[in-house]
Enzyme design. Structure first.
Site, PDB file in Angstrom:
ATOM      1  N   ASP A  26       0.857  -1.181   0.000  1.00 16.91           N
ATOM      2  CA  ASP A  26       0.000   0.000   0.000  1.00 16.91           C
ATOM      3  C   ASP A  26       0.900   1.241   0.000  1.00 16.91           C
ATOM      4  OD1 ASP A  26      -1.800  -2.097   0.506  1.00 16.91           O
ATOM      5  OD2 ASP A  26      -3.099  -0.834   1.739  1.00 16.91           O
ATOM      6  N   LYS A  64      -6.833   3.386  -3.529  1.00 19.41           N
ATOM      7  CA  LYS A  64      -7.220   3.423  -2.115  1.00 19.41           C
ATOM      8  C   LYS A  64      -7.396   4.876  -1.699  1.00 19.41           C
ATOM      9  CE  LYS A  64      -5.289   2.142   2.434  1.00 19.41           C
ATOM     10  NZ  LYS A  64      -4.188   1.410   3.112  1.00 19.41           N
ATOM     11  N   LYS A  72     -10.238   0.377  -2.563  1.00 17.34           N
ATOM     12  CA  LYS A  72     -10.156   0.191  -1.117  1.00 17.34           C
ATOM     13  C   LYS A  72     -10.433   1.506  -0.394  1.00 17.34           C
ATOM     14  CE  LYS A  72      -6.931  -1.133   2.594  1.00 17.34           C
ATOM     15  NZ  LYS A  72      -5.604  -1.719   2.910  1.00 17.34           N
TER      16      LYS A  72
END
Length: 253
Positions: free
Chosen positions: A100, A162, A194
């Site tokens: 991430d 995300k 996400k």
């Protein structure tokens, strides 16, 4: 939605959860407890998301069906590409299956090419690990600038968009979710979504799933394409899935 429908949906949401501990005071004991929580009575979560220094420790303790995600360039979203690449290489070598990355969001919208190159180079050292790009939408703010960030990440080869780190004042919101999901749908690419931060309840989590399927299509929100970045929401999801009383309450990340 009937009780049976809610129970089934809660299990679906658990299977899409990135169970997270990115607290500044996180310890190995906390990570060990997270690994245990991740294998829930209602089925395993999709992944745990932890600091890079705990990846190797977690790999020895986590059920094989559950992925390990970690964060790089986190939470500041700096511009030191060499440092981020080095951090990513170590994380992948230690066993991280998902990275991430906080993009250099302050470069948006003036220099999106910087972000595209950043994402592309990190993607190259991820090897088989998935790359989730954290856009920090609450800090970018302007919808047009968020769209620019989405495009830069997509053009760099991101596997997921995300929303946020969970470390700023405004994290995932339905507004930001619509922007990211719209960019994914428009791209025609097999890219996931996400939302992260501020997801407190079954209703919060289910709202993002319903939004994802409204924009990207029924059945789209599988664990391969849809994740929830949260920690304390698991308790509420387990209560709903098991038909038990709900404590309600606050969420962390």
């Amino acid at each position: 939605m009937t009780d049976a429908d809610m129970q089934a949906r809660a299990r679906q949401l658990i299977a899409c959860l990135d169970l997270t501990n990115l607290n500044d005071d996180c310890t190995e004991a906390d990570v060990a407890a997270l690994c245990e929580r991740a294998a829930t009575p209602e089925g395993p979560v999709a992944a745990i998301c932890i600091w890079p220094q705990f990846v190797a420790f977690a790999r020895e303790r986590l059920a094989p069906a559950i992925r390990i995600a970690t964060v790089v360039n986190f939470p500041a979203g700096g511009e030191d590409l060499d440092a981020t690449l080095a951090e990513t290489r170590v994380a992948v070598a230690d066993g991280a299956e998902e990275i991430d990355l906080v993009i250099a969001y302050r470069k948006i919208p003036a220099d999106p090419d910087f972000v595209e190159n950043q994402v592309r180079q990190v993607k190259a050292v991820c090897r088989t690990a998935r790359l989730k790009t954290i856009l920090e939408t609450g800090e970018i703010g302007d919808p047009d600038a968020i769209r620019v960030a989405c495009q830069a990440a997509l053009d760099g080869g991101a596997d997921f968009l995300k929303t946020s780190t969970g470390k700023v004042a405004e994290n995932a919101t339905p507004v930001s979710a619509r922007l990211l999901l719209g960019a994914i749908a428009d791209s025609g690419r097999d890219v996931g979504f996400k939302p992260a931060g501020g997801i407190k309840t079954f209703e919060d989590a289910n709202g993002y799933l319903e939004l994802a399927e409204a924009i990207c299509g029924p059945g789209w929100a599988t664990p391969e394409r849809f994740r929830l970045g949260a920690s304390s929401v698991l308790g509420d999801l387990l209560a709903v899935a098991g038909g038990k009383p709900r404590a309600g309450g606050a969420a962390g990340y």
